[in-house]
Write an enzyme that holds these catalytic residues in place. Structure first.
Site, PDB file in Angstrom:
ATOM      1  N   HIS A 295      -3.580  11.085  10.704  1.00  0.00           N
ATOM      2  CA  HIS A 295      -2.406  10.331  11.131  1.00  0.00           C
ATOM      3  C   HIS A 295      -1.996  10.854  12.496  1.00  0.00           C
ATOM      4  O   HIS A 295      -2.105  12.048  12.752  1.00  0.00           O
ATOM      5  CB  HIS A 295      -1.243  10.539  10.148  1.00  0.00           C
ATOM      6  CG  HIS A 295       0.075  10.071  10.690  1.00  0.00           C
ATOM      7  ND1 HIS A 295       0.500   8.763  10.578  1.00  0.00           N
ATOM      8  CD2 HIS A 295       1.033  10.716  11.399  1.00  0.00           C
ATOM      9  CE1 HIS A 295       1.681   8.644  11.183  1.00  0.00           C
ATOM     10  NE2 HIS A 295       2.026   9.817  11.691  1.00  0.00           N
TER      11      HIS A 295
ATOM     12  N   ASN B  67      -8.754   7.473   5.678  1.00  0.00           N
ATOM     13  CA  ASN B  67      -8.877   7.380   7.145  1.00  0.00           C
ATOM     14  C   ASN B  67      -8.576   8.693   7.859  1.00  0.00           C
ATOM     15  O   ASN B  67      -8.362   8.705   9.066  1.00  0.00           O
ATOM     16  CB  ASN B  67      -8.066   6.203   7.698  1.00  0.00           C
ATOM     17  CG  ASN B  67      -6.577   6.381   7.538  1.00  0.00           C
ATOM     18  OD1 ASN B  67      -6.126   7.373   6.967  1.00  0.00           O
ATOM     19  ND2 ASN B  67      -5.817   5.440   8.042  1.00  0.00           N
TER      20      ASN B  67
ATOM     21  N   ARG C  40     -11.912   8.350  13.485  1.00  0.00           N
ATOM     22  CA  ARG C  40     -12.124   7.511  12.300  1.00  0.00           C
ATOM     23  C   ARG C  40     -13.458   6.776  12.380  1.00  0.00           C
ATOM     24  O   ARG C  40     -14.128   6.574  11.360  1.00  0.00           O
ATOM     25  CB  ARG C  40     -10.967   6.515  12.158  1.00  0.00           C
ATOM     26  CG  ARG C  40      -9.674   7.168  11.685  1.00  0.00           C
ATOM     27  CD  ARG C  40      -8.524   6.211  11.794  1.00  0.00           C
ATOM     28  NE  ARG C  40      -7.287   6.718  11.198  1.00  0.00           N
ATOM     29  CZ  ARG C  40      -6.090   6.260  11.508  1.00  0.00           C
ATOM     30  NH1 ARG C  40      -5.949   5.297  12.410  1.00  0.00           N
ATOM     31  NH2 ARG C  40      -5.018   6.763  10.926  1.00  0.00           N
TER      32      ARG C  40
ATOM     33  N   PHE D 217       0.808  -1.225   0.000  1.00  0.00           N
ATOM     34  CA  PHE D 217       0.000   0.000   0.000  1.00  0.00           C
ATOM     35  C   PHE D 217       0.842   1.276   0.000  1.00  0.00           C
ATOM     36  O   PHE D 217       0.291   2.376   0.023  1.00  0.00           O
ATOM     37  CB  PHE D 217      -0.969   0.001   1.187  1.00  0.00           C
ATOM     38  CG  PHE D 217      -0.313  -0.166   2.548  1.00  0.00           C
ATOM     39  CD1 PHE D 217       0.227   0.922   3.206  1.00  0.00           C
ATOM     40  CD2 PHE D 217      -0.254  -1.404   3.152  1.00  0.00           C
ATOM     41  CE1 PHE D 217       0.821   0.784   4.451  1.00  0.00           C
ATOM     42  CE2 PHE D 217       0.336  -1.562   4.405  1.00  0.00           C
ATOM     43  CZ  PHE D 217       0.885  -0.463   5.059  1.00  0.00           C
TER      44      PHE D 217
HETATM   45  P1  CMP Z   1      -1.358   6.372   9.022  1.00  0.00           P
HETATM   46  O1  CMP Z   1      -1.694   6.526  10.460  1.00  0.00           O
HETATM   47  O2  CMP Z   1      -1.187   7.558   8.174  1.00  0.00           O
HETATM   48  O3  CMP Z   1      -0.021   5.508   8.945  1.00  0.00           O
HETATM   49  C1  CMP Z   1       0.231   4.585   7.949  1.00  0.00           C
HETATM   50  C2  CMP Z   1      -0.897   4.465   7.004  1.00  0.00           C
HETATM   51  O4  CMP Z   1      -0.849   3.362   6.177  1.00  0.00           O
HETATM   52  C3  CMP Z   1      -2.178   4.297   7.772  1.00  0.00           C
HETATM   53  O5  CMP Z   1      -2.513   5.496   8.374  1.00  0.00           O
HETATM   54  C4  CMP Z   1      -3.113   3.822   6.686  1.00  0.00           C
HETATM   55  O6  CMP Z   1      -3.636   4.918   5.980  1.00  0.00           O
HETATM   56  C5  CMP Z   1      -2.167   3.047   5.798  1.00  0.00           C
HETATM   57  N1  CMP Z   1      -2.323   1.612   5.913  1.00  0.00           N
HETATM   58  C6  CMP Z   1      -1.952   0.837   6.931  1.00  0.00           C
HETATM   59  N2  CMP Z   1      -2.228  -0.451   6.643  1.00  0.00           N
HETATM   60  C7  CMP Z   1      -2.806  -0.456   5.412  1.00  0.00           C
HETATM   61  C8  CMP Z   1      -3.320  -1.461   4.565  1.00  0.00           C
HETATM   62  N3  CMP Z   1      -3.293  -2.753   4.913  1.00  0.00           N
HETATM   63  N4  CMP Z   1      -3.839  -1.078   3.388  1.00  0.00           N
HETATM   64  C9  CMP Z   1      -3.856   0.228   3.036  1.00  0.00           C
HETATM   65  N5  CMP Z   1      -3.364   1.215   3.786  1.00  0.00           N
HETATM   66  C10 CMP Z   1      -2.858   0.873   4.966  1.00  0.00           C
END
Ligand code: CMP
Length: 155
Positions: free
Chosen positions: A115, A112, A102, A57
């Protein structure tokens, strides 16, 4: 006292949710010590998400965070990192509990909204990346005496 980084991602900015998100943290009692709205340069996005480089991802993540303006907040408070993570909720909005950001405002994993730093070391590195050195603001709030209680000393 602890500091942490929060990003309102492009979906939150486009949906007009900056105020809702920062308002929740302010109402909780967290102190805003840094604020910034920016279009994220790609190298900065890659550095922020370096820990996810190579994951399936990763490319989508970098695409998304650079797809529109992001609002960055530095927040301060007792145990701020854990408190903020709890308020943000699980990574996937369809799994996040109601009452979390969220859980209340999101519905799809790839959108989402937010962060938040996950540990003291990442908070330190992320605050440096998003705000640089000596940019965060030290100030007192009169109301802190009503928000932050001194822990009584143990006998
Ligand atoms: P964030 O808190 O920005 O930190 C890492 C990001 O990766 C997380 O939020 C999600 O948006 C993304 N993420 C984590 N796991 C997955 C996954 N399995 N598929 C897609 N996006 C992911």
């Amino acid at each position: 006292m602890q500091r942490t980084l929060v990003l309102a991602k492009p979906d939150a900015v486009q949906r007009g949710l900056i105020g809702e998100i920062i308002g929740r943290f302010e109402r909780k009692g967290l102190k805003v010590v840094g604020l910034r709205l920016l279009s994220v340069p790609r190298p900065m996005a890659e550095e922020h998400y370096a820990v996810h480089a190579g994951k399936h991802f990763y490319d989508g993540l970098v695409e998304f965070i650079t797809s529109g303006p992001v609002a960055a907040f530095a927040l301060e408070g007792p145990d701020a990192i854990a408190v903020v993570r709890k308020m943000v909720g699980k990574t996937m909005p369809n799994e996040a509990e109601p009452g979390t950001i969220r859980g209340d405002l999101g519905i799809s994993g790839l959108r989402n909204l937010i962060h938040a730093s996950d540990a003291p070391e990442t908070a330190e590195a992320e605050l440096k990346l998003w705000f640089g050195e000596d940019v965060l603001v030290d100030y007192e709030r009169e109301i802190d005496a009503w928000i932050v209680a001194e822990e009584p000393a143990r006998a």
